[in-house]
Design an enzyme around this catalytic site. Structure first.
Site, PDB file in Angstrom:
ATOM      1  NE  ARG A 171      44.274  37.901  46.540  1.00 10.98           N
ATOM      2  CZ  ARG A 171      44.722  37.179  45.652  1.00 10.98           C
ATOM      3  NH1 ARG A 171      44.033  36.058  44.237  1.00 10.98           N
ATOM      4  NH2 ARG A 171      46.917  36.777  45.508  1.00 10.98           N
ATOM      5  CB  THR A 211      42.887  36.606  36.016  1.00 12.92           C
ATOM      6  OG1 THR A 211      43.886  36.310  37.316  1.00 12.92           O
ATOM      7  CG2 THR A 211      41.401  37.699  36.676  1.00 12.92           C
ATOM      8  CB  THR A 271      41.343  35.041  39.502  1.00 12.91           C
ATOM      9  OG1 THR A 271      42.170  34.024  38.644  1.00 12.91           O
ATOM     10  CG2 THR A 271      42.268  35.408  40.935  1.00 12.91           C
ATOM     11  CG  ASN A 286      47.065  32.154  41.031  1.00 12.75           C
ATOM     12  OD1 ASN A 286      47.219  32.731  40.425  1.00 12.75           O
ATOM     13  ND2 ASN A 286      47.619  31.361  42.003  1.00 12.75           N
ATOM     14  CB  SER A 336      45.739  40.014  44.137  1.00 10.68           C
ATOM     15  OG  SER A 336      45.422  40.238  42.893  1.00 10.68           O
ATOM     16  N   GLY A 384      45.901  38.936  33.498  1.00  6.40           N
ATOM     17  CA  GLY A 384      46.987  38.709  33.377  1.00  6.40           C
ATOM     18  C   GLY A 384      48.141  38.300  34.629  1.00  6.40           C
ATOM     19  N   GLY A 385      47.524  37.895  35.509  1.00  7.18           N
ATOM     20  CA  GLY A 385      48.524  37.787  36.561  1.00  7.18           C
ATOM     21  C   GLY A 385      49.434  39.485  37.306  1.00  7.18           C
TER      22      GLY A 385
END
Length: 585
Positions: A118, A397, A415, A417, A468, A489-490
């Site tokens: 990340r 993503t 991703t 973002n 996340s 998909g957030g």
């Protein structure tokens, strides 16, 4: 094996063959399922790759056919998607990977590891850096300025996976080579890429390098079939191939990234890039109706809350009430609300805050939460607060899944973002920069771009990783791998992955049925039950009568899933987004 080992994959356009039903025999040639086609499960017996872009899937499959393991293939796919799916695939972002290494002869069990690559906040980041002079959260700062850019983790993460868990049959340079060839030689623009470049045109054209790379000299977007050349990105890939991660985190590429971020109002330095670290973490584990669920731990909230919601749902007879019934959807929505309320309070970077993972994922806590769910009434969000689990202990993503002939597997989600991240390319590198720091809580209690509320646990801090929802996940039965899945998909990633599991376990769907079934989502705030089209009007009416505020919205997620059976792999790519492909042999 030379730098052009996998170049044959790129020589011609992909030939699509009919998908093989799960009950049929494996095809001798690769079985390909496009996200544009009617979805049937693809069957294979040796190896399988499911990703959101067909060329990247083919590159991964070629690695498997040449003797690589699932990790080798995943690394090749990860670099390839940076070229073929630039709105989400990336070198300038970050993500999470679950690796399952199957037990070898004489071993009682295999190994499962969670790799956290990340993005991290730079050293100069501070708690209130996204607030304006009046102390209000400023979304322009957290989404569209250099302050939004986190130190990228993708290159370090993929290189770490290759070095630590690869087969040893491929060098990192060999796995990068197909991506470099596509970038340098050019590739035909797919309908999905043409569509996304059209949507992003106003934002990307504000940046001179992005405009030069992704749009024609006339300023027009590239159309389907046009050739897109990304020479700067190819040069960056070449440097990484020659020098390893140092080719990205030190030297000219690092200097260009740091300068681009600073010029855009951020404060990233070359030292921030050089100091980036990959973390191996213990996966989150849970059980559900005799199956074992393994997913990503914090700083992902996905694994914790998938397990938490499954624990709550285990007390309801979902198989009896049936898929898409008002009773099933009501119970799922109420369980989702409870988990997302807890997310707002307890989840953050475990290197900076104490996250009560064991308490949140305990069966006893789920039993207590389940008792608060009313059978005939949707509880308003105002009545739901974060629970007491003590004691402590993109939508843009993209996800891909890989399983090899030996049973090794990778579930990877990464991703930038937003689509195309912050919309800035570091000059001379071809690398799009992320805007991942919007996933921090700019101000406790204020929603981010996905409507998620965060608290102190996810406040901005130097060298901290933002929370996340990415949820690469695997499911096992009696120690044997049965499912590899994940999705973009957030905030909806968590509930999308959850529903793949429920559809397979509770409703007995094959992987294609589980993939195409309509989805629902509730995240506590905003207080609405989001549904895709496809649910019965009678069901929607019954849910409304129970007090749910129904919001019919666009489709959710793009799952890339592989179902594992003895001697047979079946997989499916989500038709909700164009250009995806599941391939096997």
């Amino acid at each position: 094996m030379g730098r052009t080992l996998l170049g044959s994959v790129l020589a011609a356009s992909l030939a699509f063959v009919p998908a093989v039903l799960a009950s049929g025999s494996a095809a001798a040639q690769p079985a390909i399922l496009s996200g544009n086609d009617r979805v049937h499960p693809v069957a294979a017996s040796h190896g399988m790759v499911a990703s959101q872009e067909a060329r990247a899937s083919e590159i991964g499959l070629e690695v498997l056919k040449k003797g690589g393991n699932a990790v080798d293939a995943a690394v090749a796919v990860g670099f390839a998607l940076a070229v073929t799916l630039p709105r989400a695939g990336n070198l300038g972002g970050g993500g999470f990977m679950i690796v399952h290494l199957a037990a070898k002869e004489g071993e009682a069990s295999g190994k499962i590891v969670a790799i956290d690559y990340r993005e991290m906040a730079p050293k100069a980041a501070f708690r209130d850096m996204f607030l304006d002079k009046e102390g209000n959260a400023d979304s322009d700062r957290s989404r569209y300025s250099g302050l939004a850019v986190g130190v990228p983790g993708t290159v370090a993460g993929l290189a770490h996976a290759h070095k630590t868990y690869g087969s040893g049959k491929f060098t990192l340079a060999e796995l990068i080579a197909p991506a470099e060839e596509l970038a340098r030689g050019g590739m035909a623009v797919s309908d999905d890429l043409a569509w996304s470049l059209g949507l992003a045109m106003l934002r990307l054209k504000k940046d001179p390098d992005a405009a030069r790379i992704f749009y024609q000299p006339s300023g027009a977007p590239y159309g389907v079939g046009d050739t897109l050349v990304q020479k700067d990105l190819a040069d960056s890939l070449q440097r990484i191939a020659d020098e390893g991660p140092d080719g990205f985190y030190k030297g000219p590429v690092a200097a260009a990234i740091a300068k681009a971020v600073t010029d855009a109002g951020g404060a990233m330095t070359e030292d921030d890039l050089a100091a980036y670290e990959v973390k191996e973490r213990e996966p989150v584990r849970g059980s559900y109706r005799g199956f074992d669920v393994v997913s990503m731990p914090p700083p992902s909230s996905g694994g914790v809350h998938i397990v938490q919601i499954l624990n709550i749902l285990e007390g309801f007879p979902l198989a009896a009430s049936g898929f898409g019934s008002a009773e099933t959807m009501h119970e799922m929505a109420e369980a989702m609300k409870l988990a997302f309320a807890d997310r707002s309070e307890f989840l953050g970077d475990p290197d900076h805050v104490a996250v009560p993972v064991k308490a949140l994922t305990s069966k006893a806590y789920a039993d207590d939460l389940r008792k608060t769910i009313e059978k005939e009434r949707a509880r308003p969000a105002a009545e739901i607060k974060p629970g007491d689990p003590a004691p402590y202990e993109s939508a843009e993503t993209t996800h891909f899944s890989v399983v090899d002939a030996d049973g090794n597997a990778v579930s990877n989600t990464y991703t930038l973002n937003f689509s195309y991240g912050v919309g800035i390319v570091a000059p001379g590198t071809g690398i799009l920069l992320n805007n991942e720091l919007d996933d921090f809580s700019a101000k406790p209690g204020v929603a981010n771009a996905y409507g998620l509320i965060g608290g102190e646990a996810n406040a901005v801090a130097p060298r901290k990783r933002p929370l996340s929802s990415m949820s690469p996940t695997m499911v096992f039965k009696d120690g044997a791998l049965v499912l590899v899945t994940g999705s973009p998909g957030g905030s909806r990633i968590i509930t999308t992955v959850l529903q793949i599991i429920v559809n397979v376990v509770d409703h007995g769907m094959n992987i294609a049925e589980a993939t195409v079934a309509p989805r629902m989502h509730h995240q506590w705030l905003p207080d609405e039950l989001r549904v895709e089209e496809g649910f019965s009007p009678d069901t929607i009416r019954l849910l409304t009568e129970r007090g749910h505020e129904i919001a019919v919205k666009t489709t959710m997620g793009s799952t890339q899933s592989i179902r594992v059976r003895p001697g047979m792999l079946t997989g499916a790519s989500d038709p909700r987004r164009r250009g995806a492909a599941t391939v096997g042999y």
